[in-house]
Motif scaffolding. Structure first.
Motif, PDB file in Angstrom:
ATOM      1  N   SER A 147       0.829  -1.208   0.000  1.00 33.02           N
ATOM      2  CA  SER A 147       0.000   0.000   0.000  1.00 33.02           C
ATOM      3  C   SER A 147       0.861   1.255   0.000  1.00 33.02           C
ATOM      4  O   SER A 147       0.551   2.237  -0.682  1.00 33.02           O
ATOM      5  CB  SER A 147      -0.917  -0.001   1.229  1.00 33.02           C
ATOM      6  OG  SER A 147      -1.783  -1.112   1.222  1.00 33.02           O
ATOM      7  N   VAL A 154      -7.992   0.452  -1.719  1.00 32.17           N
ATOM      8  CA  VAL A 154      -9.106   0.169  -0.808  1.00 32.17           C
ATOM      9  C   VAL A 154      -9.961  -0.971  -1.339  1.00 32.17           C
ATOM     10  O   VAL A 154     -10.347  -1.883  -0.602  1.00 32.17           O
ATOM     11  CB  VAL A 154      -9.955   1.439  -0.599  1.00 32.17           C
ATOM     12  CG1 VAL A 154     -11.196   1.123   0.227  1.00 32.17           C
ATOM     13  CG2 VAL A 154      -9.134   2.529   0.082  1.00 32.17           C
ATOM     14  N   TRP A 156      -7.114  -4.245   6.815  1.00 32.59           N
ATOM     15  CA  TRP A 156      -7.505  -2.901   6.397  1.00 32.59           C
ATOM     16  C   TRP A 156      -6.641  -1.853   7.090  1.00 32.59           C
ATOM     17  O   TRP A 156      -6.190  -0.886   6.467  1.00 32.59           O
ATOM     18  CB  TRP A 156      -8.981  -2.653   6.751  1.00 32.59           C
ATOM     19  CG  TRP A 156      -9.948  -3.171   5.745  1.00 32.59           C
ATOM     20  CD1 TRP A 156     -10.486  -4.420   5.696  1.00 32.59           C
ATOM     21  CD2 TRP A 156     -10.505  -2.452   4.643  1.00 32.59           C
ATOM     22  NE1 TRP A 156     -11.345  -4.521   4.630  1.00 32.59           N
ATOM     23  CE2 TRP A 156     -11.384  -3.338   3.969  1.00 32.59           C
ATOM     24  CE3 TRP A 156     -10.360  -1.154   4.165  1.00 32.59           C
ATOM     25  CZ2 TRP A 156     -12.101  -2.952   2.846  1.00 32.59           C
ATOM     26  CZ3 TRP A 156     -11.082  -0.781   3.045  1.00 32.59           C
ATOM     27  CH2 TRP A 156     -11.927  -1.675   2.399  1.00 32.59           C
ATOM     28  N   ALA A 164      -4.163   0.872   5.497  1.00 34.36           N
ATOM     29  CA  ALA A 164      -4.325   2.302   5.779  1.00 34.36           C
ATOM     30  C   ALA A 164      -3.044   2.906   6.321  1.00 34.36           C
ATOM     31  O   ALA A 164      -2.665   4.031   5.958  1.00 34.36           O
ATOM     32  CB  ALA A 164      -5.470   2.502   6.767  1.00 34.36           C
TER      33      ALA A 164
END
Length: 237
Positions: free
Chosen positions: A46, A77, A105, A109
């Protein structure tokens, strides 16, 4: 131009690695399906995607060409949603993996926040995650009124009305009872025995009900096996 931000990019990747390692180690310690490696890779991936969206096209695009770095973030996402769904397992009365899916998640993030240079936000989110899972969750499990599933294995003589009495006692003590299955056998004295598995759902302690069940006419044995909180993960989740 290409090398002007290399030092910052490497630093942000290292921060993402450290923070996602903390999240992954917590899951690894609880022996979850997604542990240290998964969370680190999700966080680093990410972070890299976010860095690419921010810095990756400056040298090949016209300076006046429109760029939207949020497009890659939006795709991250969506992609993490599919990955998180892969660790969720739904049984007849329980759902396992929700907290692990949520932690994936969070790792994503945190990686995105690091890639965007929001290190303070990433640090705070990681700290809140660890406090929630390591300190707050154990306290929540001690609160009264939590509804839990507990499996009982009962062996009783057939034709004695034992099952009816078991269900009456369970209902009187606030439990909802479901019949999970049974087998028949014959004892040495010729008595037909029923070996049944029952599932009790309620906020009271099934352990407190066991002595009364043991006194039921025709009861031969009562075995207790603690189950899971409905729609919660095993550890605390």
């Amino acid at each position: 131009m290409l090398g002007s931000h290399v030092g910052l990019q490497v630093l942000l990747l290292l921060v993402a690695y450290v923070l996602c390692s903390a999240i992954g180690l917590e899951r690894q310690a609880r022996r979850k399906s997604a542990g240290y490696r998964t969370h680190v890779l999700v966080g680093l991936g990410s972070c890299v995607f976010t860095l690419v969206s921010a810095y990756g096209f400056g040298a090949i695009l016209d300076p006046d060409a429109p760029r939207d770095p949020t497009r890659i973030a939006a795709q991250i996402v969506s992609g993490i949603g599919f990955l998180g769904a892969g660790v969720i397992f739904k049984g007849s009365t329980t759902v396992r993996g929700l907290t692990t899916a949520a932690s994936i998640w969070i790792a994503a993030a945190v990686g995105m926040a690091c890639g965007a240079g929001m290190v303070a936000v990433a640090l705070i989110v990681t700290a809140i995650y660890l406090v929630t899972l390591l300190l707050v969750a154990p306290l929540m499990r001690k609160l009264p009124g939590e509804r839990r599933v507990t499996d009982l294995r009962v062996v009783y003589a057939d034709g004695t009305g034992a099952m009816r009495k078991i269900l009456e006692l369970a209902s009187e003590n606030g439990f909802t009872t479901t019949f999970e299955g049974a087998t028949k056998s014959v004892a040495e004295d010729g008595t037909t025995l029923i070996d049944a598995e029952l599932r009790f759902l309620g906020s009271a302690r099934v352990e407190d009900l066991v002595p009364a069940l043991s006194e039921v006419q025709g009861m031969r044995s009562v075995g207790l096996r603690r189950g899971l909180a409905p729609y919660e993960e095993e550890d605390d989740e």
